[in-house]
Design a protein around this motif. Structure first.
Motif, PDB file in Angstrom:
ATOM      1  N   ARG A   1     -12.789  -0.182 -70.189  1.00 13.12           N
ATOM      2  CA  ARG A   1     -11.867   0.447 -69.051  1.00 13.12           C
ATOM      3  C   ARG A   1     -11.187   1.636 -69.706  1.00 13.12           C
ATOM      4  N   GLU A   2     -10.248   1.006 -70.846  1.00 11.90           N
ATOM      5  CA  GLU A   2      -9.375   2.058 -71.250  1.00 11.90           C
ATOM      6  C   GLU A   2     -10.316   3.201 -71.832  1.00 11.90           C
ATOM      7  N   PHE A   3     -11.303   3.051 -72.624  1.00 12.17           N
ATOM      8  CA  PHE A   3     -12.112   3.888 -73.377  1.00 12.17           C
ATOM      9  C   PHE A   3     -12.668   5.163 -72.320  1.00 12.17           C
ATOM     10  N   ILE A   4     -13.064   4.565 -71.449  1.00 10.85           N
ATOM     11  CA  ILE A   4     -13.603   5.317 -70.186  1.00 10.85           C
ATOM     12  C   ILE A   4     -12.685   6.541 -69.376  1.00 10.85           C
ATOM     13  N   THR A   5     -11.511   5.493 -69.172  1.00  6.39           N
ATOM     14  CA  THR A   5     -10.263   6.441 -68.639  1.00  6.39           C
ATOM     15  C   THR A   5      -9.985   7.486 -69.518  1.00  6.39           C
ATOM     16  N   ARG A   6      -9.780   7.044 -70.725  1.00  2.00           N
ATOM     17  CA  ARG A   6      -9.068   8.130 -71.612  1.00  2.00           C
ATOM     18  C   ARG A   6     -10.124   9.178 -71.936  1.00  2.00           C
ATOM     19  N   MET A   7     -11.304   8.950 -72.142  1.00  2.00           N
ATOM     20  CA  MET A   7     -12.212   9.796 -72.377  1.00  2.00           C
ATOM     21  C   MET A   7     -12.351  10.817 -71.056  1.00  2.00           C
ATOM     22  N   ALA A   8     -12.324  10.400 -69.789  1.00  2.00           N
ATOM     23  CA  ALA A   8     -12.503  11.058 -68.557  1.00  2.00           C
ATOM     24  C   ALA A   8     -11.312  12.057 -68.482  1.00  2.00           C
ATOM     25  N   GLY A   9     -10.029  11.386 -68.686  1.00  2.00           N
ATOM     26  CA  GLY A   9      -8.796  12.199 -68.672  1.00  2.00           C
ATOM     27  C   GLY A   9      -8.612  13.464 -69.744  1.00  2.00           C
ATOM     28  N   GLU A  10      -9.311  13.198 -70.814  1.00  2.00           N
ATOM     29  CA  GLU A  10      -9.329  14.253 -71.865  1.00  2.00           C
ATOM     30  C   GLU A  10     -10.357  15.324 -71.410  1.00  2.00           C
ATOM     31  N   ILE A  11     -11.518  14.938 -70.842  1.00  5.30           N
ATOM     32  CA  ILE A  11     -12.664  16.020 -70.402  1.00  5.30           C
ATOM     33  C   ILE A  11     -11.932  16.715 -69.509  1.00  5.30           C
ATOM     34  N   LEU A  12     -11.251  16.161 -68.320  1.00  6.43           N
ATOM     35  CA  LEU A  12     -10.864  16.930 -67.176  1.00  6.43           C
ATOM     36  C   LEU A  12      -9.654  17.923 -67.589  1.00  6.43           C
ATOM     37  N   ARG A  13      -8.944  17.601 -68.590  1.00 12.48           N
ATOM     38  CA  ARG A  13      -7.737  18.099 -68.948  1.00 12.48           C
ATOM     39  C   ARG A  13      -8.155  19.363 -69.504  1.00 12.48           C
ATOM     40  N   GLN A  14      -9.386  19.213 -70.504  1.00 16.87           N
ATOM     41  CA  GLN A  14     -10.112  20.468 -71.171  1.00 16.87           C
ATOM     42  C   GLN A  14     -10.693  21.448 -70.027  1.00 16.87           C
ATOM     43  N   GLU A  15     -10.971  20.855 -69.214  1.00 20.04           N
ATOM     44  CA  GLU A  15     -11.862  21.713 -68.030  1.00 20.04           C
ATOM     45  C   GLU A  15     -10.653  22.307 -67.311  1.00 20.04           C
ATOM     46  N   LYS A  16      -9.395  21.992 -67.327  1.00 24.57           N
ATOM     47  CA  LYS A  16      -8.151  22.547 -66.515  1.00 24.57           C
ATOM     48  C   LYS A  16      -8.504  21.921 -65.028  1.00 24.57           C
ATOM     49  N   ILE A  17      -8.901  20.605 -64.950  1.00 20.51           N
ATOM     50  CA  ILE A  17      -9.174  20.066 -63.480  1.00 20.51           C
ATOM     51  C   ILE A  17      -8.045  18.970 -63.590  1.00 20.51           C
ATOM     52  N   HIS A  18      -7.281  18.992 -62.406  1.00 18.82           N
ATOM     53  CA  HIS A  18      -6.026  18.135 -62.239  1.00 18.82           C
ATOM     54  C   HIS A  18      -6.785  16.900 -61.723  1.00 18.82           C
ATOM     55  N   ALA A  19      -6.671  15.867 -62.349  1.00 17.18           N
ATOM     56  CA  ALA A  19      -7.205  14.656 -61.933  1.00 17.18           C
ATOM     57  C   ALA A  19      -6.216  13.224 -61.906  1.00 17.18           C
ATOM     58  N   GLU A  20      -6.203  12.571 -60.899  1.00 11.70           N
ATOM     59  CA  GLU A  20      -5.576  11.067 -61.047  1.00 11.70           C
ATOM     60  C   GLU A  20      -6.398  10.083 -61.050  1.00 11.70           C
ATOM     61  N   ILE A  21      -6.432   9.460 -62.269  1.00 14.38           N
ATOM     62  CA  ILE A  21      -7.386   8.388 -62.291  1.00 14.38           C
ATOM     63  C   ILE A  21      -6.766   6.964 -62.226  1.00 14.38           C
ATOM     64  N   SER A  22      -6.915   6.001 -61.479  1.00 17.07           N
ATOM     65  CA  SER A  22      -6.609   4.622 -61.223  1.00 17.07           C
ATOM     66  C   SER A  22      -7.589   3.608 -61.795  1.00 17.07           C
ATOM     67  N   CYS A  23      -6.934   2.534 -62.327  1.00 15.76           N
ATOM     68  CA  CYS A  23      -7.903   1.592 -62.904  1.00 15.76           C
ATOM     69  C   CYS A  23      -7.872   0.278 -62.503  1.00 15.76           C
ATOM     70  N   PHE A  24      -9.247  -0.375 -62.395  1.00 13.69           N
ATOM     71  CA  PHE A  24      -8.988  -1.426 -61.410  1.00 13.69           C
ATOM     72  C   PHE A  24      -9.981  -2.582 -62.388  1.00 13.69           C
ATOM     73  N   ALA A  25      -9.439  -4.111 -62.696  1.00  8.31           N
ATOM     74  CA  ALA A  25     -10.141  -4.844 -63.218  1.00  8.31           C
ATOM     75  C   ALA A  25     -11.312  -5.733 -62.742  1.00  8.31           C
ATOM     76  N   ASN A  26     -11.255  -5.580 -61.335  1.00  7.19           N
ATOM     77  CA  ASN A  26     -12.181  -6.323 -60.448  1.00  7.19           C
ATOM     78  C   ASN A  26     -12.634  -5.454 -59.232  1.00  7.19           C
ATOM     79  N   ALA A  27     -13.557  -5.618 -58.371  1.00  9.70           N
ATOM     80  CA  ALA A  27     -13.868  -5.161 -57.106  1.00  9.70           C
ATOM     81  C   ALA A  27     -12.909  -5.452 -56.140  1.00  9.70           C
ATOM     82  N   LYS A  28     -12.194  -6.651 -56.077  1.00 11.28           N
ATOM     83  CA  LYS A  28     -11.284  -7.188 -55.250  1.00 11.28           C
ATOM     84  C   LYS A  28     -10.107  -6.321 -55.336  1.00 11.28           C
ATOM     85  N   GLU A  29      -9.549  -5.994 -56.343  1.00  8.22           N
ATOM     86  CA  GLU A  29      -8.415  -5.091 -56.614  1.00  8.22           C
ATOM     87  C   GLU A  29      -8.609  -3.831 -55.905  1.00  8.22           C
TER      88      GLU A  29
END
Length: 238
Positions: free
Chosen positions: A18-46
């Motif tokens: 979860r942390e790896f994907i979030t960090r990688m996605a955030g870095e990619i979007l920053r490089q592309e100058k796309i303003h993103a907000e990424i929220s993380c969840f440990a399960n479907a219920k949350e």
């Protein structure tokens, strides 16, 4: 008009993944100058609780193999609720990839996630968000909301611009230049000084006109023909 914020939900029961994907996605979007907000969840219920509380996301990055409720089952529930947001599955089990078609998944990525593949998937989904972007336009003393994907073409009519949809047409006081700026990167082409056409509805490209899926024709200026043809074929390839 600034490009909109890209709201992403990452749902994965494995903290490291979860942390790896979030960090990688955030870095990619920053490089592309796309303003993103990424929220993380440990399960479907949350995640489902967050949606019930009114939160909306443009993209769901879902792990397929999760206890209690896996990503595929979660995706089916999202579609039952008529959520049209993009879905990207990530999993070490590639045998389930074909099931992604059932929920119109944008991509199915293998773990560990490759940065290049994730970048392509994110940019594709962001492009889909831009295509479905809503505009708020002045008309007859009030404001009217319209999704860009629902506009067939725009035509200059005197001092106003006429918005033409499938069964509706109405005028806005905004200039063609202002509208063109709002619709940049959303599949619209200025094919004529007085016309801005949505490529998603173009059925046939001719020397001096474009035929739309409903039979209407939009003119193409001779001096714009080369750049319009190039822009249209680039749209088709993407």
């Amino acid at each position: 008009m600034k490009n909109p914020i890209f709201y992403i939900a990452v749902c994965d029961d494995e903290p490291e993944d979860r942390e790896f994907i979030t960090r990688m996605a955030g870095e990619i979007l920053r490089q592309e100058k796309i303003h993103a907000e990424i929220s993380c969840f440990a399960n479907a219920k949350e995640l489902l609780q967050e949606l019930k509380d009114g939160k909306q996301y443009d993209l769901f990055l879902l792990d397929v193999m999760m206890p209690e409720q896996g990503g595929m089952e979660l995706a089916r529930e999202l579609r039952r609720e008529e959520m049209e947001s993009s879905i990207i599955f990530v999993s070490s089990n590639m045998e389930m990839a074909l099931q992604g078609y059932e929920v119109s998944a944008a991509r199915y990525l293998a773990k560990p996630v490759d940065e290049g593949r994730l970048k392509e998937a994110l940019l594709y989904c962001y492009g889909q968000k831009l295509k479905s972007r809503e505009l708020l336009l002045p008309t007859n003393g009030s404001m009217r909301k319209v999704a860009s994907k629902d506009i067939y073409y725009i035509e200059i009519m005197g001092r106003k611009c006429r918005i033409r949809q499938e069964r509706k047409e109405w005028d806005t006081s905004l200039s063609m230049e202002e509208l063109e700026g709002m619709l940049v990167n959303q599949g619209f082409i200025r094919c004529h000084q007085s016309f801005l056409v949505n490529c998603r509805y173009v059925r046939d490209f001719r020397t001096s006109s474009m035929e739309l899926t409903d039979g209407r024709n939009v003119p193409v200026s001779k001096h714009r023909l080369k750049e319009v043809r190039q822009a249209f074929f680039e749209y088709v390839r993407n």
